[in-house]
Write a protein that holds these residues in place. Structure first.
Motif, PDB file in Angstrom:
ATOM      1  N   GLU A  27      -5.577   1.386  10.796  1.00  0.00           N
ATOM      2  CA  GLU A  27      -6.752   1.428   9.696  1.00  0.00           C
ATOM      3  C   GLU A  27      -7.745   2.650  11.165  1.00  0.00           C
ATOM      4  N   GLY A  30     -11.865   3.587   7.849  1.00  0.00           N
ATOM      5  CA  GLY A  30     -11.993   3.829   6.702  1.00  0.00           C
ATOM      6  C   GLY A  30      -9.920   4.001   6.242  1.00  0.00           C
ATOM      7  N   CYS A  31      -9.958   4.902   6.433  1.00  0.00           N
ATOM      8  CA  CYS A  31      -8.178   4.883   6.037  1.00  0.00           C
ATOM      9  C   CYS A  31      -6.899   5.009   6.616  1.00  0.00           C
TER      10      CYS A  31
END
Length: 314
Positions: A27, A30-31
């Motif tokens: 991660e 937030g991706c």
């Protein structure tokens, strides 16, 4: 400041078999980012010295990062590649935006990759290193400066510009201002995506030059997005990695050529770096040849392996 010069033959690969690899994810911002770990063939699970490899702008991990990762695995390293957020197999930016060349985001992604890699059982956490190619050279410097998880850094064909080089490359002050306005308008519109590469002379293309990115036998592989978001211009043009090179507190090696892109940026960086730099300047090697020419890649990988294998922290 003295300069340490090295020859291309200083390191010889002893592994004859192809490396093995496995996929992983982590991660960042937030991706979910997609990565690959390369290991020497027949690796027995022992933690290995490790190098995180990042590539040129608009690139995906299967291009030049994979070429160098395989070379490093053949030389006994664990090697890691990944797709930055909004590129390749990794997740989108907020709002589904993709293909933005964001130095800030990419620096954050490298830092997140370093932290994740330190948790992998195949990785010697005391011997994690960075290798930045072309545009990501500056990102690698910023991601590793002051980072206690990272031991050494190497840069291959580094694109290290400052404000002066930016203006000389992108049409002077007026040209830069015009591109920044394009960037702001694209961002306000939620993004404006154009082809990243096209044939020589093509209109509406980031790189209308043919060659590596447009050649299916080279960089135009199925995994390559071949996209550029005009919202990325401002971040790229106002990023100045050739300035303040003293921020890097790791032993550094640079492989470059006067026939490649903006060698003056690398020399400015070297001049302001606070330590000795291990350097290899190859004659008549172009920027794209550093990505996939077997002789150039092998020479660069030899030198990088020698640098990363040096004993001690200094």
């Amino acid at each position: 400041m003295p300069i340490i010069a090295v020859a291309a033959s200083i390191w010889a690969s002893t592994a004859l078999a192809a490396p093995q690899s496995r996929s992983f994810s982590f991660e960042s911002g937030g991706c979910t980012l997609s990565g690959t770990l390369y290991l020497p063939e027949g690796h027995d699970g022992t933690p290995l010295p490790t190098v995180i490899v990042t590539g040129a702008w608009t690139s995906v991990q299967q291009q030049m990062p994979a070429n160098y990762a395989r070379e490093m695995a053949e030389r006994g390293f664990a090697a890691v590649t990944f797709d930055f957020r909004g590129w390749g197999a990794s997740g989108d930016l907020p709002g589904g935006v993709r293909y933005v060349e964001s130095p800030r985001n990419k620096i954050e992604d490298i830092r997140a990759a370093i932290e994740h890699v330190a948790t992998l059982p195949e990785v010697d956490v005391a011997d994690i290193n960075g290798l930045g190619i072309c545009a990501s050279a500056g990102y690698m410097v910023d991601a590793t400066a002051g980072n206690t998880l990272v031991r050494r850094v190497a840069l291959v064909a580094p694109w290290l510009h400052d404000a002066e080089i930016v203006e000389a490359t992108y049409g002077g002050a007026a040209g830069v201002a015009e591109l920044i306005e394009v960037s702001r308008q694209a961002e306000a519109a939620g993004g404006e995506v154009i082809p990243a590469a096209g044939p020589e002379g093509a209109e509406g293309v980031l790189m209308p030059i043919g060659g590596y990115y447009y050649d299916p036998a080279r960089g135009a592989i199925p995994e390559y997005d071949n996209q550029w978001n005009n919202a990325g211009w401002e971040g790229w043009l106002t990023y100045a990695p050739a300035e303040n090179p003293a921020r890097l507190d790791k032993p550094l090696a640079i492989v470059h050529s006067d026939a490649a892109a903006i060698p003056q940026g690398a020399r400015r960086f070297i001049a302001g770096y606070a330590r000795d730099v291990t350097q290899l300047w190859l004659p008549d090697v172009t920027q794209f040849e550093f990505y996939d020419d077997p002789a150039a890649v092998e020479a660069a990988a030899d030198m990088v392996a020698q640098h990363l294998s040096a004993a001690g922290m200094n």
